[in-house]
Every structure is written in structure tokens, then in C-alpha cells.
Design a protein around this motif. Structure first.
Motif, PDB file in Angstrom:
ATOM      1  N   PRO A 142      31.436  30.996  46.698  1.00 26.31           N
ATOM      2  CA  PRO A 142      32.884  31.134  46.582  1.00 26.31           C
ATOM      3  C   PRO A 142      33.298  31.261  45.122  1.00 26.31           C
ATOM      4  O   PRO A 142      32.631  30.752  44.227  1.00 26.31           O
ATOM      5  CB  PRO A 142      33.439  29.847  47.189  1.00 26.31           C
ATOM      6  N   LYS A 143      34.366  31.962  44.903  1.00 23.66           N
ATOM      7  CA  LYS A 143      34.895  32.168  43.558  1.00 23.66           C
ATOM      8  C   LYS A 143      36.110  31.272  43.382  1.00 23.66           C
ATOM      9  O   LYS A 143      37.111  31.451  44.075  1.00 23.66           O
ATOM     10  CB  LYS A 143      35.309  33.628  43.365  1.00 23.66           C
TER      11      LYS A 143
ATOM     12  N   ARG B 202      51.356  32.588  42.292  1.00 25.00           N
ATOM     13  CA  ARG B 202      51.356  33.511  43.439  1.00 25.00           C
ATOM     14  C   ARG B 202      50.305  34.609  43.277  1.00 25.00           C
ATOM     15  O   ARG B 202      49.623  34.977  44.236  1.00 25.00           O
ATOM     16  CB  ARG B 202      52.747  34.107  43.631  1.00 25.00           C
ATOM     17  N   LYS B 203      50.148  35.123  42.058  1.00 22.52           N
ATOM     18  CA  LYS B 203      49.127  36.161  41.801  1.00 22.52           C
ATOM     19  C   LYS B 203      47.731  35.576  42.056  1.00 22.52           C
ATOM     20  O   LYS B 203      46.880  36.213  42.681  1.00 22.52           O
ATOM     21  CB  LYS B 203      49.246  36.663  40.369  1.00 22.52           C
ATOM     22  N   ALA B 204      47.511  34.353  41.595  1.00 18.54           N
ATOM     23  CA  ALA B 204      46.213  33.713  41.786  1.00 18.54           C
ATOM     24  C   ALA B 204      45.963  33.390  43.260  1.00 18.54           C
ATOM     25  O   ALA B 204      44.829  33.454  43.726  1.00 18.54           O
ATOM     26  CB  ALA B 204      46.140  32.437  40.945  1.00 18.54           C
ATOM     27  N   ALA B 205      47.032  33.074  43.995  1.00 11.76           N
ATOM     28  CA  ALA B 205      46.885  32.788  45.428  1.00 11.76           C
ATOM     29  C   ALA B 205      46.407  34.036  46.170  1.00 11.76           C
ATOM     30  O   ALA B 205      45.566  33.952  47.066  1.00 11.76           O
ATOM     31  CB  ALA B 205      48.206  32.284  46.007  1.00 11.76           C
TER      32      ALA B 205
ATOM     33  N   GLU C 237      41.484  36.925  48.506  1.00 12.77           N
ATOM     34  CA  GLU C 237      40.468  37.976  48.406  1.00 12.77           C
ATOM     35  C   GLU C 237      39.075  37.391  48.190  1.00 12.77           C
ATOM     36  O   GLU C 237      38.097  37.839  48.770  1.00 12.77           O
ATOM     37  CB  GLU C 237      40.756  38.885  47.204  1.00 12.77           C
ATOM     38  N   LEU C 238      38.987  36.394  47.320  1.00 12.88           N
ATOM     39  CA  LEU C 238      37.686  35.879  46.890  1.00 12.88           C
ATOM     40  C   LEU C 238      37.179  34.713  47.731  1.00 12.88           C
ATOM     41  O   LEU C 238      36.052  34.279  47.579  1.00 12.88           O
ATOM     42  CB  LEU C 238      37.770  35.436  45.421  1.00 12.88           C
TER      43      LEU C 238
ATOM     44  N   ILE D  99      34.692  27.297  37.912  1.00 16.99           N
ATOM     45  CA  ILE D  99      35.683  28.371  37.929  1.00 16.99           C
ATOM     46  C   ILE D  99      35.023  29.711  37.587  1.00 16.99           C
ATOM     47  O   ILE D  99      34.219  29.798  36.670  1.00 16.99           O
ATOM     48  CB  ILE D  99      36.817  28.065  36.909  1.00 16.99           C
ATOM     49  N   SER D 100      35.390  30.762  38.334  1.00 14.59           N
ATOM     50  CA  SER D 100      34.876  32.102  38.029  1.00 14.59           C
ATOM     51  C   SER D 100      35.975  33.027  37.522  1.00 14.59           C
ATOM     52  O   SER D 100      35.690  34.044  36.910  1.00 14.59           O
ATOM     53  CB  SER D 100      34.211  32.716  39.261  1.00 14.59           C
TER      54      SER D 100
END
Length: 130
Positions: free
Chosen positions: A4-5, A22-25, A30-31, A92-93
Motif C-alpha cells: 500500500p502507498k 481532498r486532493k490527497a484523499a 487510487e493508491l 509514507i510514499s
């Protein structure tokens, strides 16, 4: 199967940071990783005495919870090193952060993070996306 990323969002004590969360959510979906939100305050900053900053952090806390993330508020005089340590601890990736305002171009926050975390993808969200 890929591991997982995990995604880390760096926020300030401003409600406009909601867009970063929100962008990170979306990236998290996706990841298929975990989402962490961090705010690092300098030791001298007393944001709890500042009603506006306290309200903004409370607001960001609620936004973080709504997308399944924890908001960590840490105090440190070395913000970059604190974020680097947190990123390593949480595996964290990806890091999502906002663009520095134009009057802070000498702020090498991004460059410092990139040099200390060369294997992490860092996404800088432009201010125009507010």
C-alpha cells in the motif's frame, strides 16, 4: 501485489488546506493506502490562544476525519526534520503540500524535504487551485 502507498498531507493552520486534504484523499483512493495529515507548529507558536487558528485546526481535523485520516499536530522548531521522521515512521510514499506564497520563495521547504526524502513522491498543489 504492490504494498500500500501511504500519503502524508502537510497543512498549515488555514482552512484553505482543505483542498490539500481532498486532493490527497483522491490519491488515497487510487493508491489504496492510508492517509495521514500533519501540522507542525514551532514551539514558540501558541495556536491555542489564537481563536482563528484553533478554529481552522478544528475544521481541518473534521475534514481529515471525514476522509478517514488522522490529523497529527506536532510541535517542533525543526519542521522539516519532524516531517521527515514522521514520514519514515508511517512508511509514507507520497506527500501532498501546498505551494508557498510568492513572498516565501526563499523558503526551501520543498527542496529540503525532497533532499531528505529522495524516494518519496511530493506533489505541490498550486495556490490557484484554492
Amino acid at each position: 501485489m504492490d504494498s500500500p502507498k501511504n500519503i502524508l498531507v502537510c497543512v498549515t493552520q488555514q482552512k484553505t488546506c482543505e483542498r490539500l486534504i481532498r486532493k490527497a484523499a483522491n490519491l488515497k483512493n487510487e493508491l489504496k493506502g492510508e492517509l495521514f495529515v500533519i501540522h507542525v507548529a514551532k514551539n514558540a507558536w501558541n495556536f491555542l490562544d489564537n481563536i482563528k487558528e484553533g478554529e481552522a485546526l478544528d475544521y481541518l481535523f473534521r475534514i481529515s476525519k471525514s476522509v478517514g485520516a488522522d490529523l497529527s499536530v506536532l510541535k517542533s522548531d525543526n519542521i522539516v526534520e519532524t516531517i521527515v521522521a514522521f514520514a519514515k515512521e508511517k512508511n509514507i510514499s507520497h506527500i501532498v503540500m501546498g505551494e508557498s506564497p510568492n513572498d516565501h520563495k526563499e523558503n526551501n521547504f520543498f527542496s529540503d524535504l525532497k533532499s531528505m526524502l529522495p524516494n518519496i513522491e511530493i506533489t505541490v498543489v498550486p495556490q490557484e487551485e484554492i
